[in-house]
Scaffold this active site. Sequence first.
Site, mmCIF file in Angstrom:
data_model
loop_
_atom_site.group_PDB
_atom_site.id
_atom_site.type_symbol
_atom_site.label_atom_id
_atom_site.label_comp_id
_atom_site.label_asym_id
_atom_site.label_seq_id
_atom_site.Cartn_x
_atom_site.Cartn_y
_atom_site.Cartn_z
ATOM 1 N N CYS A 193 116.769 90.181 1.811
ATOM 2 C CA CYS A 193 117.328 91.453 1.337
ATOM 3 C C CYS A 193 116.885 92.604 2.235
ATOM 4 C CB CYS A 193 116.905 91.722 -0.113
ATOM 5 S SG CYS A 193 117.671 90.606 -1.303
ATOM 6 N N ASP A 210 126.812 74.201 -6.901
ATOM 7 C CA ASP A 210 126.181 74.414 -5.598
ATOM 8 C C ASP A 210 126.473 73.205 -4.723
ATOM 9 O OD1 ASP A 210 123.632 76.417 -4.626
ATOM 10 O OD2 ASP A 210 123.911 74.576 -3.484
#
Length: 437
Positions: free
Chosen positions: A265, A40
């Site tokens: 989402c 990351d």
Amino acid sequence: MGLYERIIRKEEKIALVGLGYVGMPIAVAFAKKADVIGFDLNEEKIDLYRQGIDPTNEVGDKAIQDTTVLFTSDEGQLDNAKFFVVAVPTPVNGDHTPNLAPVEGASHVVGRHLCPGSVVVFESTVYPGVTEEICMPILEKESGLRCGRDFKIGYSPERINPGDKVHRLETITKIVSGMDEETLDTVAKVYELVVEAGVHRAESIRVAEAAKVIENSQRDINIAFMNELSIIFNRMGIDTKAVLEAAGTKWNFLKFRPGLVGGHCIGVDPYYLTYKAEELGYHSQIISSGRRINADMGKYVAENLVKNLIRADIRVRDARVALLGFTFKENCPDTRNTRVIDIVNELKEYGIRPLIADPVADAKDAEGEYGIEFVDWKDIRDVNAVILAVAHDEFLSLTKSDIASMYRQGEKRVLLDIKGLLDRKTYEEAGYRYWRL
């Protein structure tokens, strides 16, 4: 010997690119069966993982401490992997168009470390065509390799539900796809290592992309219907929760509830689908209408707070309001795309700056992104109104006495229970002006 066999023999490594609420649990799960590199760009996040701290609360500190994942922000470590999983967010821009910058950026990173025989699987939610039309050319350009000849691609949409301790990576059927049968078989076998519920082999990458984007669009539409019902029933003076409980006694009634729809989402994915549809000359009606209803619910809640303050003879501009909960969902520290901010912003239009308490939220992220500073709910005193916005476990345990202690004594009390957590009759009988969706 194929790539799958070399992975289980630990002769090749799996790399997870993006270690948020989706990528990190996948990395930890794969590490029980294979050698895993967790990459990351966020060095602060990597440092927390190395300390054995799970800032997402998805798997817990102990799982992070016990895992063998190599957590790194050193891009060079990706040279040691052969199977790549890209799990970065796919947000929307201010105009609700897809923001593909994260997935494009991840494609550039991965592309620089591909070698012949590599497989790249994307998990990020996108509209049909992104993996093959946008990501694949970036991989080819960065690597100098040819897709289909030198490396392969697949798509397996994430289905992790943040904060949900029941429906986990291992227990949810995983959709998998590949650019050809050989790739599909490899991707399926690798995911079967950790997904106990099994996999569904989609017939193409585009089918898998479409399946994911409609899952959350369907939920968005159903919640929008509940929100519209709430607006209608409130005008009729009918309790929406009571109506839904009665209707829910029928075996095939879909048990959705009204509420704020945010997160990365449900509140985002429908825009990806409508964007692509409009590119093809079709303007969505149902999906867009549902999105508009849900996008306006924060404003609707704020307006009803103001109406109830007026009915209680409380001067709006001088009102002290407490807001309990700021994350996009219960028991999850994520504040990305939280629609509670819509309530906050609308109240500011009326001169109200609420006291905001959230024991679960990532306070640093909330301050950095929204300029919000939290207070401890136990320190809240002398307010005229309380908005119970998020159903955190800590708020579920609030007693009638706890709630009463927040109010200005001897004055009228307004209580907005967005999630319908409290017993309406109990609070109305105690003299509260109670309102819920």
